[in-house]
Scaffold this motif. Structure first.
Motif, PDB file in Angstrom:
ATOM      1  N   TRP A 141       0.824  -1.221   0.000  1.00  8.27           N
ATOM      2  CA  TRP A 141       0.000   0.000   0.000  1.00  8.27           C
ATOM      3  C   TRP A 141       0.853   1.264   0.000  1.00  8.27           C
ATOM      4  CZ3 TRP A 141       0.367   3.584   3.952  1.00  8.27           C
ATOM      5  CH2 TRP A 141       1.043   3.171   5.107  1.00  8.27           C
TER       6      TRP A 141
ATOM      7  N   ILE B 239       1.190   6.479  -1.914  1.00 12.20           N
ATOM      8  CA  ILE B 239       0.199   5.839  -1.048  1.00 12.20           C
ATOM      9  C   ILE B 239      -0.961   5.360  -1.913  1.00 12.20           C
ATOM     10  CG2 ILE B 239      -1.255   6.127   1.004  1.00 12.20           C
ATOM     11  CD1 ILE B 239       0.515   8.644   1.622  1.00 12.20           C
ATOM     12  N   ALA B 240      -1.234   4.072  -1.868  1.00  5.50           N
ATOM     13  CA  ALA B 240      -2.289   3.493  -2.699  1.00  5.50           C
ATOM     14  C   ALA B 240      -3.660   4.044  -2.306  1.00  5.50           C
ATOM     15  CB  ALA B 240      -2.275   1.975  -2.575  1.00  5.50           C
TER      16      ALA B 240
ATOM     17  N   LYS C 116      -7.356   4.369  -1.025  1.00  5.40           N
ATOM     18  CA  LYS C 116      -8.101   3.765   0.094  1.00  5.40           C
ATOM     19  C   LYS C 116      -7.170   3.089   1.100  1.00  5.40           C
ATOM     20  CE  LYS C 116     -11.881   4.969  -2.031  1.00  5.40           C
ATOM     21  NZ  LYS C 116     -12.646   6.155  -1.594  1.00  5.40           N
ATOM     22  N   SER C 117      -6.044   3.727   1.385  1.00  7.25           N
ATOM     23  CA  SER C 117      -5.112   3.183   2.370  1.00  7.25           C
ATOM     24  C   SER C 117      -4.431   4.354   3.072  1.00  7.25           C
ATOM     25  CB  SER C 117      -4.079   2.275   1.704  1.00  7.25           C
ATOM     26  OG  SER C 117      -3.230   3.025   0.850  1.00  7.25           O
TER      27      SER C 117
ATOM     28  N   TYR D  99      -4.527   9.417   5.759  1.00  6.52           N
ATOM     29  CA  TYR D  99      -5.146   8.439   4.860  1.00  6.52           C
ATOM     30  C   TYR D  99      -5.305   9.011   3.456  1.00  6.52           C
ATOM     31  CZ  TYR D  99      -6.479   5.859   9.068  1.00  6.52           C
ATOM     32  OH  TYR D  99      -6.460   5.154  10.257  1.00  6.52           O
TER      33      TYR D  99
END
Length: 231
Positions: A17, A48-49, A51-52, A104
């Motif tokens: 992620w 940052i991927a 939804k992570s 996030y």
């Protein structure tokens, strides 16, 4: 003196992620020759991927600046602050006596950031957080102060004798920046390619600079720059 650190020479980690590259020793990456640059302690280049993100974790006595390159980051902390910072904008957190925070990527796309840590001048201060939009048009062809320990800069405040600056340059444009005696700069093109006093920097390379009275920066391709000026 200009020490170019090519992107492919940086330390790093891949957690799936999170893909991180470290300009200085950080986490499991250790290089005794890259422990920091003056008061600048961390410069992480993070992907940052969707939804992570980073779950809640603590910090104390550090000035933490996040420059969002693409996408957006959503912040939450134990002080009750919450906010979304989009591409080109900046958030700062003075960790002070201690704070827990989470960062996030709630977007449907990859988010890329530079996270910069500067050693505080005020250990034990009250923690704080803030964010501010910085339209790229306002820093076209010039440096704009994004975060600073000097209130006169009218930037996001940090508890350190340091400035975080941003600029955008069209290919062929040149800007000059005076570097006061005893101070250091660390310069990274987020995109593009520039020449700094004869040294060439490609996208995401770093340049550790000292003992240069003036920086003459010329874009060899359209470029977006981030720089720290500190002791």
């Amino acid at each position: 003196m200009i020490d170019v650190r090519p992107f492919n020479s940086l330390g790093g980690a891949d957690y799936g992620w999170l893909k991180a590259r470290h300009h200085f020793s950080f986490a499991n990456y250790y290089d005794p020759s890259r422990m920091g640059w003056g008061r600048l302690r961390v410069w992480n280049d993070d992907e940052i991927a969707a939804k992570s993100g980073f779950p809640p974790h603590p910090h104390a006595d550090m000035e933490i600046i996040t420059y969002v390159r693409t996408g957006a980051i959503t912040h939450q902390d134990s002080m009750g602050n919450q906010g979304r910072t989009g591409a080109g904008d900046v958030q700062v957190m003075s960790a002070g006596t201690g704070v827990r925070h989470a960062e996030y990527n709630l977007e449907d796309e990859l988010t890329t950031i530079f996270q910069i840590w500067i050693e505080t001048d005020r250990p034990g201060a009250q923690p704080s957080w803030g964010a501010k939009p910085f339209p790229k048009a306002d820093r076209s062809g010039k440096f704009q102060v994004l975060a600073s320990g000097d209130a006169a800069d009218e930037a996001l405040p940090i508890n350190a004798d340091a400035r975080v600056l941003g600029a955008t340059l069209n290919a062929g444009e040149t800007i000059r920046y005076p570097l006061k005696q005893g101070r250091r700069a660390y310069l990274v093109p987020a995109v593009g390619e520039v020449e700094v006093n004869g040294a060439v920097l490609k996208a995401r390379d770093g340049a550790a600079i000292k003992d240069e009275a003036e920086l003459v920066i010329t874009a060899k391709a359209d470029a977006e720059l981030v720089m720290v000026d500190s002791l």
